[in-house]
Enzyme design. Sequence first.
Site, PDB file in Angstrom:
ATOM      1  N   SER A 153       0.825  -1.201   0.000  1.00 32.56           N
ATOM      2  CA  SER A 153       0.000   0.000   0.000  1.00 32.56           C
ATOM      3  C   SER A 153       0.868   1.264   0.000  1.00 32.56           C
ATOM      4  O   SER A 153       1.574   1.533  -0.971  1.00 32.56           O
ATOM      5  CB  SER A 153      -0.950  -0.047   1.204  1.00 32.56           C
ATOM      6  OG  SER A 153      -1.966   0.905   1.074  1.00 32.56           O
ATOM      7  N   ASP A 362      -8.434  -5.705  -5.677  1.00 33.09           N
ATOM      8  CA  ASP A 362      -8.243  -4.476  -4.894  1.00 33.09           C
ATOM      9  C   ASP A 362      -8.689  -3.264  -5.699  1.00 33.09           C
ATOM     10  O   ASP A 362      -8.413  -3.163  -6.893  1.00 33.09           O
ATOM     11  CB  ASP A 362      -6.768  -4.337  -4.527  1.00 33.09           C
ATOM     12  CG  ASP A 362      -6.457  -3.075  -3.726  1.00 33.09           C
ATOM     13  OD1 ASP A 362      -7.341  -2.610  -2.979  1.00 33.09           O
ATOM     14  OD2 ASP A 362      -5.327  -2.570  -3.847  1.00 33.09           O
ATOM     15  N   HIS A 422      -6.430  -6.293  -1.595  1.00 30.72           N
ATOM     16  CA  HIS A 422      -5.294  -5.462  -1.233  1.00 30.72           C
ATOM     17  C   HIS A 422      -4.246  -6.251  -0.446  1.00 30.72           C
ATOM     18  O   HIS A 422      -3.048  -6.051  -0.618  1.00 30.72           O
ATOM     19  CB  HIS A 422      -5.814  -4.297  -0.384  1.00 30.72           C
ATOM     20  CG  HIS A 422      -4.848  -3.186  -0.168  1.00 30.72           C
ATOM     21  ND1 HIS A 422      -4.428  -2.354  -1.173  1.00 30.72           N
ATOM     22  CD2 HIS A 422      -4.231  -2.744   0.956  1.00 30.72           C
ATOM     23  CE1 HIS A 422      -3.599  -1.437  -0.684  1.00 30.72           C
ATOM     24  NE2 HIS A 422      -3.457  -1.663   0.602  1.00 30.72           N
TER      25      HIS A 422
END
Length: 445
Positions: A153, A362, A422
Site C-alpha cells: 500500500s 483491490d 489489497h
Amino acid sequence: MVAEHTAFPQYKLRVRQPKLCDPTVKQYSGYLDVDSDKHFYFWFFESRDRPAEDPVLLWLNGGPGCSSMTGLLMELGPCRVNAKGDGVVNNPHSWNNHANLIFLDQPVNVGYSYGRGVFNTVSASEDVYAFLQLFFQQFNQYASLPFHVFGESYGGHYVPAIGSKIFRENRQLLDTSSLVGQFWKGKGVQVINLDSLGIGNGLVDELVQYKYYHKMACDSSYGSVLSESACRRMENAYPACAEKIEKCYRYENALSCVPASFTCNRGIIGPYQESGLNPYDVREPCESGGLCYPIIGAIEKYLNRPEVKAELGADVEKYQGCNMNVNMGFNLAGDWMKPYMRYLPELLESGIRILVYAGDADFICNWYGNKAWTIELSWAGQKQFAAAKDRAWTMKPTEDLQVGEVRSHENFTFLRVFGAGHMVPYDQPESSADMIERWLSKRDF
C-alpha cells in the site's frame, strides 16, 4: 539488552526475546529509541528453514499510519490471530518458511511505536536505515545475508525511499575514494546486502494510477460495482486531478501537493467510498472491525492484552492498528502525491531486483494502475519491459493451476495475483507463499 552504535550516538536498540506466535523459532522484539523523542517497535522471527543462510526480509505496512503487526498477524507472519482476539494459530504459509522476517512499526505513533511525529517518507527512511545498522551490528550473524525490503500500500512510497537510502549509503561505503564513506566504515557502518525490493498493491506513481480507479470500479474483470452516474463522476474528475498531480510532481512541496491529494481523493475515490463497498476488495461489502475486516479488530484486542504487551515489551498504553492523525500529517505535508517512483530507475539500472505484485480485486491500489506505472516507468529497460508478453503464472505442485500473470524484463517483474484483494497473503496465502519462495530463490515464475 541495550545495543548502541558509535556512528549513531542518538540511537539505542532495546531487545528482548519473546516466545509468542511461533515459539519454535528464535525471536527478538523491542524498540529503536531515538534520544527521548522517538521509539520504533520491531518484532523479528528467524526462518523456519535455514536461518543462517536464508535471506532477511523487512516488512512494512502502509496507511500511512498503519502498523506492520497487521502484516504479521493477518497476512504473512508465522501466526494469525484468532477470531476472538484471545490467541493465535499457526500460519503454514508464512514468509518465514524461507526467510528471516523483521516487522517494523514506522513511522512514529504507528502500532506500538510512539514519540515525536514524522510526516514524510524521506525522514522515515533515515530512521529505518539507522535501525538496520543497529540491528545488524547487534545480530551480526544476519548481516551478510541477502536483504530485501517489502511493503504494501503506502509501502509504495516507503520501499523506494528506503531502498534508495540503503543503495546510496552502500555506494559511498564501497567507494574507496570516498573519505566520508571510509570515515563511516571506520565507525562500524556496514554495507547492507540489498538484493531486492517488493511492493504489494502499492501507491507509487499517482499520476498514472489515479487514471485507473474508474476502470477498476466500472470496467474490471469483476464487473462494474458502481452506478453509471458515479462512474461518470470519477471519469470526469481525472483531468483536474491530473493537472494538480503534475504540479506536485514539478515542485514536490506541500503547497502544490496538498491540493492534489484533496482534489483527487474527493473526486475520484469519493464516489467509491460512498458505495459502502470494501475499498480493498471490490467483491465484498465493508465490514466493521477496522479497514473493513473484523480480523483487524481481533488483532487490536490481542495486542492490547496485558500479558501479550508484557511478553513483547510494548511501552504504549494502547495499540492502534491505524493512526489517522499520522495519516493526516502525511497528507498535510504533501507526501501522499509525491513521485517516489523516481527512486526506482537508478536501482533497476544498478542491478537491484524489483517485484511489483497486485491482487486483482483491490480497488484502492488496483492492478490496472500498478501494471500501467510499471510499463510507463522511465528506465533503461522500459521499451523491452513494455514489449514483454504477459505469461501465465502457474503454481506448484501440479504446475497446471494458473494463479496469476507475470511480466518481466531483466530484474523488473510485475505480477498480477488472481482472486486477491489489497492484502494478497491474506486472500491467497498459497499463491503468496509460492510467489515469495520463487522470488527469494531467484526462480522464474
